[in-house]
Design a protein around this motif. Sequence first.
Motif, PDB file in Angstrom:
ATOM      1  N   TYR A  29     -15.220 -38.416 -42.787  1.00  0.00           N
ATOM      2  CA  TYR A  29     -16.198 -38.205 -41.729  1.00  0.00           C
ATOM      3  C   TYR A  29     -17.488 -37.635 -42.323  1.00  0.00           C
ATOM      4  CZ  TYR A  29     -18.675 -36.804 -37.583  1.00  0.00           C
ATOM      5  OH  TYR A  29     -19.643 -36.688 -36.629  1.00  0.00           O
ATOM      6  N   VAL A  30     -18.605 -38.226 -41.907  1.00  0.00           N
ATOM      7  CA  VAL A  30     -19.925 -37.706 -42.267  1.00  0.00           C
ATOM      8  C   VAL A  30     -20.754 -37.679 -40.996  1.00  0.00           C
ATOM      9  CG1 VAL A  30     -22.021 -38.088 -43.623  1.00  0.00           C
ATOM     10  CG2 VAL A  30     -19.789 -38.666 -44.600  1.00  0.00           C
ATOM     11  N   ILE A  70     -10.892 -32.698 -37.151  1.00  0.00           N
ATOM     12  CA  ILE A  70     -10.119 -33.454 -36.164  1.00  0.00           C
ATOM     13  C   ILE A  70     -10.400 -34.952 -36.314  1.00  0.00           C
ATOM     14  CG2 ILE A  70      -9.864 -33.910 -33.685  1.00  0.00           C
ATOM     15  CD1 ILE A  70     -10.331 -30.867 -33.243  1.00  0.00           C
ATOM     16  N   GLU A  71     -11.669 -35.312 -36.478  1.00  0.00           N
ATOM     17  CA  GLU A  71     -11.974 -36.741 -36.628  1.00  0.00           C
ATOM     18  C   GLU A  71     -11.414 -37.293 -37.946  1.00  0.00           C
ATOM     19  OE1 GLU A  71     -15.558 -38.087 -35.089  1.00  0.00           O
ATOM     20  OE2 GLU A  71     -15.467 -40.040 -36.038  1.00  0.00           O
ATOM     21  N   ARG A  74      -7.679 -37.753 -37.419  1.00  0.00           N
ATOM     22  CA  ARG A  74      -7.359 -38.935 -36.595  1.00  0.00           C
ATOM     23  C   ARG A  74      -7.537 -40.216 -37.398  1.00  0.00           C
ATOM     24  NH1 ARG A  74     -10.247 -36.342 -31.278  1.00  0.00           N
ATOM     25  NH2 ARG A  74      -8.364 -35.421 -30.395  1.00  0.00           N
ATOM     26  N   ASN A  75      -8.592 -40.274 -38.193  1.00  0.00           N
ATOM     27  CA  ASN A  75      -8.793 -41.453 -39.049  1.00  0.00           C
ATOM     28  C   ASN A  75      -7.637 -41.614 -40.034  1.00  0.00           C
ATOM     29  OD1 ASN A  75     -11.208 -42.309 -37.921  1.00  0.00           O
ATOM     30  ND2 ASN A  75     -12.488 -41.167 -39.356  1.00  0.00           N
ATOM     31  N   ALA A 332      -8.538 -51.342 -43.630  1.00  0.00           N
ATOM     32  CA  ALA A 332      -9.291 -52.013 -42.571  1.00  0.00           C
ATOM     33  C   ALA A 332      -9.027 -51.429 -41.189  1.00  0.00           C
ATOM     34  CB  ALA A 332      -8.949 -53.496 -42.582  1.00  0.00           C
ATOM     35  N   LEU A 333      -8.099 -50.497 -41.079  1.00  0.00           N
ATOM     36  CA  LEU A 333      -7.735 -49.964 -39.759  1.00  0.00           C
ATOM     37  C   LEU A 333      -8.787 -49.017 -39.188  1.00  0.00           C
ATOM     38  CD1 LEU A 333      -3.932 -49.295 -40.315  1.00  0.00           C
ATOM     39  CD2 LEU A 333      -4.979 -51.127 -38.974  1.00  0.00           C
ATOM     40  N   VAL A 334      -9.637 -48.488 -40.023  1.00  0.00           N
ATOM     41  CA  VAL A 334     -10.680 -47.549 -39.596  1.00  0.00           C
ATOM     42  C   VAL A 334     -11.964 -47.950 -40.320  1.00  0.00           C
ATOM     43  CG1 VAL A 334     -11.401 -45.118 -39.588  1.00  0.00           C
ATOM     44  CG2 VAL A 334      -8.990 -45.685 -39.338  1.00  0.00           C
ATOM     45  N   ARG A 335     -13.092 -47.657 -39.697  1.00  0.00           N
ATOM     46  CA  ARG A 335     -14.364 -47.961 -40.359  1.00  0.00           C
ATOM     47  C   ARG A 335     -14.462 -47.246 -41.704  1.00  0.00           C
ATOM     48  NH1 ARG A 335     -18.962 -47.945 -35.638  1.00  0.00           N
ATOM     49  NH2 ARG A 335     -18.300 -49.897 -34.711  1.00  0.00           N
ATOM     50  N   TYR A 340     -20.046 -44.625 -41.973  1.00  0.00           N
ATOM     51  CA  TYR A 340     -20.458 -43.303 -41.499  1.00  0.00           C
ATOM     52  C   TYR A 340     -21.775 -42.892 -42.166  1.00  0.00           C
ATOM     53  CZ  TYR A 340     -16.142 -41.930 -39.055  1.00  0.00           C
ATOM     54  OH  TYR A 340     -15.112 -41.822 -38.170  1.00  0.00           O
TER      55      TYR A 340
ATOM     56  N   ARG B 129     -17.846 -45.354 -32.751  1.00  0.00           N
ATOM     57  CA  ARG B 129     -18.311 -45.166 -34.118  1.00  0.00           C
ATOM     58  C   ARG B 129     -17.164 -45.121 -35.112  1.00  0.00           C
ATOM     59  NH1 ARG B 129     -20.904 -39.990 -37.004  1.00  0.00           N
ATOM     60  NH2 ARG B 129     -21.938 -41.088 -38.681  1.00  0.00           N
ATOM     61  N   GLY B 130     -16.060 -44.494 -34.730  1.00  0.00           N
ATOM     62  CA  GLY B 130     -15.083 -44.185 -35.771  1.00  0.00           C
ATOM     63  C   GLY B 130     -13.657 -44.561 -35.447  1.00  0.00           C
ATOM     64  N   TRP B 131     -12.861 -43.569 -35.175  1.00  0.00           N
ATOM     65  CA  TRP B 131     -11.407 -43.729 -35.198  1.00  0.00           C
ATOM     66  C   TRP B 131     -10.880 -44.629 -34.098  1.00  0.00           C
ATOM     67  CZ3 TRP B 131      -8.105 -41.674 -31.348  1.00  0.00           C
ATOM     68  CH2 TRP B 131      -8.754 -40.909 -30.362  1.00  0.00           C
ATOM     69  N   THR B 133     -12.263 -47.401 -33.142  1.00  0.00           N
ATOM     70  CA  THR B 133     -12.880 -48.715 -33.184  1.00  0.00           C
ATOM     71  C   THR B 133     -12.436 -49.528 -34.391  1.00  0.00           C
ATOM     72  OG1 THR B 133     -14.740 -47.693 -34.259  1.00  0.00           O
ATOM     73  CG2 THR B 133     -14.924 -48.031 -31.911  1.00  0.00           C
ATOM     74  N   ALA B 134     -11.143 -49.576 -34.598  1.00  0.00           N
ATOM     75  CA  ALA B 134     -10.638 -50.401 -35.681  1.00  0.00           C
ATOM     76  C   ALA B 134     -11.028 -51.852 -35.422  1.00  0.00           C
ATOM     77  CB  ALA B 134      -9.119 -50.279 -35.754  1.00  0.00           C
ATOM     78  N   PRO B 135     -11.608 -52.512 -36.413  1.00  0.00           N
ATOM     79  CA  PRO B 135     -11.974 -53.909 -36.189  1.00  0.00           C
ATOM     80  C   PRO B 135     -10.734 -54.751 -35.907  1.00  0.00           C
ATOM     81  CG  PRO B 135     -12.295 -53.269 -38.495  1.00  0.00           C
ATOM     82  CD  PRO B 135     -11.924 -52.038 -37.749  1.00  0.00           C
TER      83      PRO B 135
END
Lengths: 362, 137
Positions: A29-30, A70-71, A74-75, A332-335, A340, B129-131, B133-135
């Motif tokens: 996370y950034v 937390i973010e 979750r990622n 690929a499951l998370v950006r 970020y 933005r993040g968690w 939003t898995a493509p």
Amino acid sequence: MARAGIAGEETGGPTRPGLEVGIVGYGAYVPRYRLPTTEPARVWNGCRAPQPIRELSVPGLDEDVVTMSIEIARNALTRAGIAPKDVGAVWVGSGSHPYAVKPTGTLVAEAIGAAPATLAADLQFACKAGTEAMQASFGLVGAAMARYALAVGVDTARSRPGDTLELTAGAGGAGFVVGPAAESLAVLEGCVSYVSDTPDFWRRAAAAYPSHAGRFSGEPGYFHHILEATRALLHRLGAEAGDFAHATFHQPNPKFSERVGKELGFSRAKLRAGSLVDRIGNAYAGSALLGLAAVLDVARPGERILAVSYGSGAGSDAFSFRVGDRIEDRMALVRPTRDYIAERVELDYAMYARHSGKIARG
Amino acid sequence: MDGARQWRTRAARYSLLGAYCGRCDKPEFPPRPRCPRCGHETTEFAFSGRGTVYSYSVVRQGPDGFADQVPYVVALVALEEGPLLAAQLTDVEPGELRIGQPVEMVTRRLRDDGPQGTVLYSYKFRPPRGWQTAPSG
């Protein structure tokens, strides 16, 4: 008198735990706000020239180490694909926990659904706090005391107004779900820690901003600890720089990590994937973990990765990983980390001062 | 919000944990031990955190504890699973917003009671933005 090295020693403990372990999931996370370093240079020095680091990541008004952890968590859990209740430890390493007494770890454990049957604690070791949480996680899972452990390293780095740290201190972090090697996207090949009592950077409990002694920052601090830890790890593994596809070192500025990479024999190309300092600054306890997360975003099965932290006070953790087949599905499951970093909202110095709590309103 | 209420509602605030009525086949937020429609006992329900902006307003003069974050956006968010929820939006400029905008839940600082007090963390929403939003491809 030269300080003792450990590279040639056969003692110092095993380089990995009893059970094979690795990284099952990772997350980064950034925050989206950026301060161009020309801003503090303009305000405090009347200087308009480009600075060594281009810009720094800055937390939003409602962000801190808890929200970023937390973010990150979750990622990491999304990539791991495991149930939060199976996480047996939530360890958060940072130098900017919101409370001096009241753990960040319990809040994160509640938010991700790992509480109540889990260990939870905060670690403090300047910029090495996050990799210390990783070492502890590898040990816990490797001793079969938990199936999974979550290690996070994150910071909202503080700097005194006008100090040179205002040209480097950033925010962000990353975290890793540690688990059995059979489920891992990258298996731990070995790790080494190297510590000494070195007074290069500190913050007393009641002080708002850290102090630093330039005399100790370079050779006796950063370079000595990283070189010793890395050489010891390579020696114990019987490995050399050429065996690794990627290397990432703690990045207080662009020069230090490039120089240490060169001294150890890593080409600039091998450092590229994990080099983030020019776009976000030094994320302190988050720096080495963010570098590793960015490397995992582009890593291919079979590649080996070297990741080395440095924390003032002082110490380094060096890790070697071998990437497995699971990386391709999980990344690929998370950006990715670079997404970020790419999202940016520019702040001027006045807004930065508000975001970083530098304006006291009485 | 006093300390006891903060503590009691933490699961709902941190992770959007609601309730589900099996008889009405409907999820509820905030969670209640009994369904407000039929009185049936509810079970725990984890919302996905995805929704859309139903309506919003910009707050420029915040109440005590919120003044440090002005200007901020308060919205009615239509959760993917049905309930409509009042919440702050974050990481968004008021000019970028539109009705129907997709949003995802994040956990952020809601209010700060100062150096002697605690920090209240809660759900907020932001453009994806993040968690969440898995493509898909």
